[in-house]
Design a protein around this motif. Structure first.
Motif, short mmCIF file in Angstrom:
data_model
loop_
_atom_site.label_atom_id
_atom_site.label_comp_id
_atom_site.label_asym_id
_atom_site.label_seq_id
_atom_site.Cartn_x
_atom_site.Cartn_y
_atom_site.Cartn_z
N MET A 153 -5.54 6.84 -14.65
CA MET A 153 -6.66 6.00 -14.28
C MET A 153 -6.40 5.23 -12.99
O MET A 153 -7.32 5.03 -12.22
N SER A 154 -5.15 4.82 -12.73
CA SER A 154 -4.88 4.00 -11.56
C SER A 154 -5.12 4.75 -10.26
O SER A 154 -5.36 4.15 -9.23
N SER A 155 -5.09 6.08 -10.29
CA SER A 155 -5.31 6.82 -9.05
C SER A 155 -6.78 7.10 -8.79
O SER A 155 -7.13 7.65 -7.75
N LEU A 156 -7.66 6.71 -9.68
CA LEU A 156 -9.08 6.98 -9.48
C LEU A 156 -9.70 6.08 -8.40
O LEU A 156 -10.64 6.47 -7.73
N SER A 207 -9.16 6.41 -3.35
CA SER A 207 -9.49 5.51 -2.24
C SER A 207 -9.41 4.08 -2.75
O SER A 207 -9.89 3.78 -3.85
N PHE A 208 -8.81 3.21 -1.94
CA PHE A 208 -8.59 1.84 -2.37
C PHE A 208 -8.94 0.88 -1.25
O PHE A 208 -8.81 1.21 -0.08
N LYS A 209 -9.37 -0.32 -1.62
CA LYS A 209 -9.62 -1.36 -0.63
C LYS A 209 -8.27 -1.74 -0.01
O LYS A 209 -7.29 -1.94 -0.71
N THR A 210 -8.26 -1.84 1.30
CA THR A 210 -7.05 -2.26 1.99
C THR A 210 -7.05 -3.77 2.10
O THR A 210 -7.94 -4.34 2.73
N PRO A 211 -6.10 -4.45 1.47
CA PRO A 211 -6.08 -5.91 1.55
C PRO A 211 -5.62 -6.38 2.94
O PRO A 211 -5.02 -5.61 3.70
N GLY A 212 -5.90 -7.63 3.24
CA GLY A 212 -5.43 -8.21 4.49
C GLY A 212 -3.91 -8.30 4.52
O GLY A 212 -3.24 -8.15 3.50
N LEU A 213 -3.38 -8.55 5.70
CA LEU A 213 -1.92 -8.59 5.86
C LEU A 213 -1.34 -10.01 5.79
O LEU A 213 -0.13 -10.16 5.71
N ARG A 214 -2.18 -11.04 5.83
CA ARG A 214 -1.69 -12.41 5.74
C ARG A 214 -0.89 -12.56 4.45
O ARG A 214 -1.32 -12.15 3.37
N ASN A 215 0.32 -13.06 4.56
CA ASN A 215 1.22 -13.32 3.42
C ASN A 215 1.65 -12.06 2.67
O ASN A 215 2.08 -12.14 1.52
N VAL A 216 1.59 -10.90 3.33
CA VAL A 216 1.98 -9.66 2.67
C VAL A 216 3.43 -9.70 2.20
O VAL A 216 3.78 -9.10 1.18
N LEU A 217 4.27 -10.43 2.91
CA LEU A 217 5.68 -10.50 2.53
C LEU A 217 5.87 -11.06 1.12
O LEU A 217 6.76 -10.64 0.40
N ASP A 270 -0.64 0.45 -7.27
CA ASP A 270 0.06 0.58 -8.55
C ASP A 270 1.41 -0.14 -8.58
O ASP A 270 2.17 0.01 -9.54
N GLY A 271 1.71 -0.90 -7.53
CA GLY A 271 2.97 -1.62 -7.49
C GLY A 271 4.19 -0.73 -7.37
O GLY A 271 5.30 -1.13 -7.72
N SER A 272 4.01 0.47 -6.86
CA SER A 272 5.10 1.45 -6.85
C SER A 272 6.14 1.24 -5.75
O SER A 272 7.21 1.84 -5.81
N GLN A 273 5.86 0.39 -4.76
CA GLN A 273 6.82 0.17 -3.67
C GLN A 273 7.33 -1.25 -3.72
O GLN A 273 6.55 -2.21 -3.70
N GLU A 274 8.65 -1.39 -3.77
CA GLU A 274 9.26 -2.70 -3.97
C GLU A 274 9.40 -3.51 -2.68
O GLU A 274 9.35 -4.73 -2.71
N THR A 275 9.60 -2.83 -1.56
CA THR A 275 9.84 -3.55 -0.31
C THR A 275 8.92 -3.06 0.79
O THR A 275 8.36 -1.95 0.71
#
Length: 129
Positions: free
Chosen positions: A1-4, A18-28, A36-41
């Motif tokens: 479901m998360s890839s839909l 396709s996913f909404k691209t969030p802004g970059l402010r405070n991305v760190l 899906d939270g698959s990338q840690e850094t």
């Protein structure tokens, strides 16, 4: 479901993954990354894009190309992204940057230099409307 992705809203097949691209402010200070939270850094994120996305992913646009960024380029991009941290998150951001930097020195599961610097896939011709 998360890839839909947007498909769950529009019910149009073209919007699968396709996913909404969030802004970059405070991305760190918003790890983990991707829908899906698959990338840690941020280094993991950059490695993903550097090699042109995931192998054989049917939902990646055929025009996506490896970036062929050198290690210094990736470090510079991560530093730029870190600079977008608001003053109220400065202390948290500094700690998170050090955590991610230390982790990136021992674990880079998506790093694929051969693919990033290998031959570029041919770009399909643009279709006429």
């Amino acid at each position: 479901m998360s890839s839909l992705g947007r498909f769950l809203i529009t019910r149009q097949e073209i919007d699968i993954a396709s996913f909404k691209t969030p802004g970059l402010r405070n991305v760190l200070v918003t790890a983990p990354y991707f829908h899906d939270g698959s990338q840690e850094t941020l280094w993991d994120v950059m490695d993903h894009y550097n090699k042109g996305g995931g192998p054989h992913d049917p939902f990646i646009d055929e025009a996506i190309q490896p970036l062929a960024l050198r290690e210094q380029d990736i470090d510079d991009l991560v530093a730029f992204l870190a600079s977008l941290t608001s003053p109220e998150y400065a202390e948290q951001g500094a700690k998170e940057l050090e955590r991610q930097r230390a982790l990136s020195k021992i674990s880079r599961p998506l790093r694929d230099t051969v693919r990033a610097f290998g031959p570029k896939p041919s770009i399909p011709p643009m279709s006429s409307p």
